[in-house]
Design a protein around this motif. Structure first.
Motif: not given
Length: 629
Positions: A28-57
């Motif tokens: 839960a602490r790890q997830i809360e920390e992820r949610r506080r990180r909104r920029s790609a430079s921070d959030a994606e470094k954990s390996g547990e988040t992928i940002l700025d996605l769109v549905i193609t199919d």
């Protein structure tokens, strides 16, 4: 053989429950920390988040689900390194409105990821976050309580697993084995079949552990027994299903279809139920119910008779209820017809009802924390655990729980207590050149491993597309970077370590292997630090080259493997590398060529790596980075 005092059941299960709570809090602490990180430079470094996605199919999936294909909004970008494996539970969120849908990763590639969802997500720009599976944790806690309160046969098995009762073995009955099994595999199957309570098959890297487990299951079925075959990961379960299908066994794969390999969909419970003769009637009943609901909600000029709409809705609800009952009967029919039920260790128990099995087999048991194993154990008269406690332990997020013992698997605990009394080790390996195998054999397996003749001397140059050279003729190469001034560094805006100079060197070696005729898809690069993995992925031009941490390669193999040790400092600090079981995994993934790149001055202060350096010199595998410049 070691012996310790019996484990007090109440204390033991309470401790396991407490550790589950610590793990939930850490997650839960790890997830809360992820949610506080909104920029790609921070959030994606954990390996547990992928940002700025769109549905193609998108396309319809089984069970009314929808399969979404997502890519980066900037199509020129690959997906960042991430821990979102097939089968991972995820949260798909709209970056603007904040609405979210739960889903499951069903496929992943370098530039796209597929997610199975029950409801279509609203929005245009999305993020994916790895999310905890609280349902799984609840199932584990429930299993612990049931195990504590168990009486009769289940109570006896529990007492054996808590060292309060000695395991019993009968005289092995004669078996007709496949000619492909070696002596240690046959002995392990014989031994497991003779176990009246529990047995362990210890399978070091490349020794055909899963092949042996499948033979055990087939032998049990041949004796008229029903088998529950489990593993902690969906990939490991799929490996079992695949081999059992080849053996023409009656098998059903239980679990979310999105978590099952596409090739094996026909064996899933969903697919087999959909082919059941009763399902034609079920589908007709559901169509009629839907028609009645629509008709009851339709506005017409003519005033309906009093109560007519309510009656339509009543009839529709009854049809849906009857259809659900008939569908459940179809599920029961499919499960009854199967000799083997395959599932992850944390399967949905409601699906199996009150079913019990003659034998529960848990493959890759060392990758599960103990609470996960109790779910299948509660369903069986006997249990066989298969795995290798000298490789990766279960993943535990809570440092306190790990320190206190949560990272010790049930298999490891039983080996520590009972030793050879309950265990048989496989000793012939079919993956590695003997020089790749030997160091791990000496360090972890008492020097007992033997390379089969088919792999004992094989090297890259033996492959038809690969040219002969020093690089392709030698099975092992260690390249010492000491004195090259290739120092480690902290990743900018992060905490993980990387070594760009070493990374660039690794990629040059990959290119040399490719130029010699080896396809990038037959090569893997392993690094102990996520920052190094990210750096390597960013600068690699080979789309088919796999680059990952050790965890991503457990149970895998490649023709050539390159290991980037990363650490290079004046304090002889080696961090993650001190986990020698993790390094055991890395060292045993290669079939024909292993290349290790590291700083001997930093590594050599640790006994394990000092021994490794000595071994590498003894087989003439030592080189310096200077000779490569």
């Amino acid at each position: 053989m070691r012996r310790r005092n019996p484990i007090q059941a109440e204390v033991h299960f309470q401790r396991l429950s407490d550790w589950l709570k610590l793990e939930a809090d850490a997650e839960a602490r790890q997830i809360e920390e992820r949610r506080r990180r909104r920029s790609a430079s921070d959030a994606e470094k954990s390996g547990e988040t992928i940002l700025d996605l769109v549905i193609t199919d998108h396309e319809p999936g089984l069970g009314g689900r929808t399969q979404l294909t997502l890519v980066k909004r900037n199509r020129t970008l690959r997906l960042p390194w991430n821990r979102l494996r097939v089968g991972s539970p995820v949260l798909l969120s709209d970056d603007d409105a904040g609405e979210s849908r739960n889903g499951v990763v069903s496929a992943r590639r370098r530039d796209s990821i597929e997610v199975s969802v029950d409801q279509w997500p609203e929005g245009e720009r999305f993020r994916l976050d790895l999310t905890p599976d609280e349902i799984t944790r609840k199932r584990q806690k429930s299993a612990l309580k049931l195990a504590l309160d168990a009486r009769g046969r289940m109570g006896q098995l529990r007492d054996v697993l808590l060292a309060d009762r000695e395991p019993i073995f009968a005289t092995p009955a004669p078996c007709e084995f496949s000619s492909s099994l070696n002596e240690s595999q046959r002995e392990a199957v014989d031994f497991a079949l003779s176990a009246q309570d529990a047995a362990i098959i210890h399978g070091p890297p490349g020794t055909g552990k899963t092949t042996t487990v499948v033979e055990l299951i087939c032998q049990a079925v041949g004796r008229g027994q029903k088998v529950l075959a489990c593993a902690p990961s969906n990939t490991a379960v799929d490996n079992l299903v695949d081999k059992l299908a080849v053996a023409q066994q009656k098998v059903v794969r239980v679990g979310h279809p999105a978590r099952v390999d596409q090739r094996l969909q026909e064996f899933t419970l969903d697919a087999q139920v959909s082919r059941h003769e009763a399902m034609k009637i079920v589908r007709e009943m559901l169509r009629e119910a839907e028609h009645l609901f629509r008709q009851a909600g339709r506005f017409t000029r003519a005033k309906p008779a009093p109560g007519a709409k309510q009656e339509m809705r009543r009839d529709a609800r009854q049809l849906k209820s009857d259809a659900k009952l008939l569908e459940r009967q179809a599920v029961e029919s499919v499960l009854d017809a199967a000799d083997i039920v395959c599932a992850t260790t944390t399967f949905n128990e409601d699906l199996l009802g009150d079913r019990t099995f003659d034998l529960a087999v848990i493959d890759e048991a060392c990758q599960s924390t103990e609470p996960g194993c109790w779910i299948p154990i509660l369903r069986a008269d006997r249990v066989v655990l298969a795995g290798d406690h000298c490789q990766l332990p279960p993943t535990v997020l809570s440092d306190k729980a790990a320190r206190d013992g949560f990272s010790t698997s049930l298999l490891e605990r039983l080996v520590e207590h009972y030793g050879d009394t309950i265990t048989r080790r496989l000793n012939v390996q079919y993956r590695m050149h003997e020089f790749i195998m030997q160091f791990s054999s000496e360090q972890f397996y008492d020097g007992s491993l033997v390379a089969d003749e088919s792999v004992q001397l094989h090297v890259l140059k033996d492959l038809p597309t690969v040219s002969s050279s020093t690089l392709t003729s030698e099975p092992v190469t260690f390249i010492d970077t000491a004195g090259a001034d290739w120092s480690e560094e902290i990743e900018p805006d992060g905490e993980s370590k990387r070594n760009p100079d070493e990374g660039a060197f690794i990629l040059r070696k990959v290119q040399q292997l490719h130029e010699a005729g080896l396809s990038p898809k037959d090569i893997a690069v392993i690094a102990p630090y996520a920052a190094q993995v990210r750096w390597l992925r960013e600068y690699s031009d080979a789309d088919d080259l796999e680059i990952d941490t050790v965890d991503g390669f457990q149970g895998r193999e490649k023709e050539a493997v390159l290991i980037s040790c990363v650490r290079s400092n004046t304090n002889n600090e080696i961090g993650f590398l001190a986990d020698t079981r993790r390094m055991n995994v890395a060292l045993t993934r290669a079939r024909r060529k292993l290349i290790i790149v590291g700083d001997s001055a930093t590594l050599g202060g640790h006994d394990f790596y000092a021994a490794m350096l000595g071994y590498l010199e003894s087989i003439d595998a030592y080189q310096t980075a200077w000779s490569e410049m």
